[in-house]
Structure formats: C-alpha cells, structure tokens
Design an enzyme around this catalytic site. Structure first.
Site, PDB file in Angstrom:
ATOM      1  CE  LYS A 109      -3.037   6.108  -1.111  1.00 52.43           C
ATOM      2  NZ  LYS A 109      -4.040   6.953  -1.808  1.00 52.43           N
ATOM      3  CE1 TYR A 141      -3.481   2.768   0.937  1.00 50.92           C
ATOM      4  CE2 TYR A 141      -1.938   3.344   2.678  1.00 50.92           C
ATOM      5  CZ  TYR A 141      -3.053   3.642   1.923  1.00 50.92           C
ATOM      6  OH  TYR A 141      -3.734   4.814   2.138  1.00 50.92           O
TER       7      TYR A 141
END
Length: 254
Positions: free
Chosen positions: A150, A146
């Site tokens: 980003k 994750y």
C-alpha cells in the site's frame, strides 16, 4: 461530473461505494470476480490486457479499491493484485486521460506506530512505518507485506501526479467491517488500536465522494480516513480541511 470507474467493485468497499453512488453518478465497474453481476466487467488488473484497459477511456476519476485485502498475507500474494495491479491502473489511467485516481491505501502503512506511545497524534506528515503486529484468536499476525504494498501505491501515485499530471488522493482507510459495520458490533477484544480506527459505512462513502470531487491545492495528497472516534490517535483534521470531510459517527457512541 464525468464517468467514475471503480476497481474492486464487487468487494466490501467497492460494493458500499457503488450502492452509494448508483443513480447519481455514471459508473463503470471492474472486479477480478464480478460474482454474477452483469454490470461489472471481469478484469485481472495484475495482467495488462487491452480488453480491460479500453474501459478506462472516457473516465474522469478512477477509484482504485481492487487488491488482496488480507492484511496478514505473505509477500508473493501481494505482488500481483496489490503491486502489479496498481502499476497497471496508473498506466491505463494515464494513457486514457483520466483526471484523478482515488487510491485506497491503508492504516497499515502506519501500523508500526501501534507499538509506540509517541507521537500522540498520527498525522500524514510522519514518516511511514509499515506493518501492524497483532494477535487474533491466538494467531500472531504481521501485516508488513500488505502495508508495504500500500505504501508503494502511495508513492506510485505521487510519482504519476508529479511526472504525468494525474491527480491522486491516497486514503489511509481505517477499519471498515463487512456488512452493516455498526459501532456496537466492533469487537472489544481487538483493543483500542483497531477499535479507534473504525470507519462507518456512511463516513466511508462520504470520504470517498469528497476524495472524488474536492478540488486539490496540489496534484498529490495523502489523508487519514477514520470516523470521528473519541480518543483516537489518528489525525483527521487535515482530511477535514483538505477535502471537506465531515464524519458523523464515533465508535465510542454506539
């Protein structure tokens, strides 16, 4: 002020920002699942479709919140919503003449510093160190996929800012819990790392609005986004100086 398009408008962050801006801004809303809201267009941003790309026309600022926000997700789950979706948003914004993208990055981009005592202040000048390793209810979690998705979004924004001239403000957002998100309700068992990156609802909305409106000295910027939490390592002085952010809340003063 022109049209503001919010992706992920039906989610936790998108819903809070929408309610804050409604009646004061001309909004255009997109979400993978509008949840029965007729004002929100259904759009799978992981798939390039002219139907949703057309909604970017005439937009001045895109606030890109859409993503799979599950921090402990596996790599395959990050590809479509977090990576492909962000690529498509930047390309649609560029083709449509959008002036600025406000990109919802994450504190997890710097999560590796949780396990290090130094540096004392986590600034945006530090090298990224993606991935937080933590335990919830006895379950070990690792946010590296994750966090890396980003970080890729940040770098994509920098690329489009420098090569295409589309401004980007990447916000490394702290912990915005669903609902009322009161400081008193932040669980003590999550420890100081998570508690001290808390971002209240009103500080979140102010942060987003300043990122939408503030003039920038350069086409790309990345800033930390937390409330003014006493004792935190996160540096928000640069956020204050760059976009005029003035947080009002502190998790230690609930």
């Amino acid at each position: 002020m022109g049209i503001v398009l919010i992706t992920g408008a039906a989610g936790n962050l998108g819903g809070k920002l929408r309610r804050h801006l409604e009646g004061r801004r001309d909004l255009r809303l997109l979400d993978l699942d509008p949840r029965g809201d007729r004002e929100t267009a259904a759009a799978d941003l992981a798939r390039w479709e002219e139907r949703w790309v057309a909604l970017f026309r005439g937009v001045e600022v895109v606030v890109h919140l859409a993503a799979d926000a599950t921090a402990q997700q596996a790599w395959p789950n990050a590809l479509g919503p977090n990576i492909d979706g962000t690529i498509h948003v930047y390309e649609a914004a560029t083709q449509s003449g959008v002036k600025r993208v406000v990109f919802a990055s994450s504190n997890h981009v710097m999560g590796g510093y949780q396990e290090r005592a130094e540096p004392a202040r986590i600034t945006t000048d530090l090298p990224p160190l993606p991935g937080t390793r933590y335990v919830v209810d006895g379950e070990r979690r690792d946010s590296t996929p994750y966090a890396a998705s980003k970080l890729l979004g940040e770098r994509l924004g920098k690329c489009y800012a420098e090569s295409r001239g589309i401004e980007t403000v990447a916000l490394r957002i702290g912990w915005v819990r669903p609902g009322t998100n009161r400081a008193a309700d932040v669980p003590l068992e999550r420890g100081p790392w998570f508690r001290l990156m808390w971002l209240s609802n009103r500080d979140f909305c102010q942060l987003m609005e300043r990122a939408i409106d503030a003039p920038l000295p350069a086409p790309f910027a990345v800033v930390n986004g937390m409330s003014a939490n006493t004792g935190m390592r996160w540096d928000i002085d640069y956020t204050r100086a760059l976009i005029g952010y003035a947080p009002e809340d502190d998790v230690t003063r609930s």
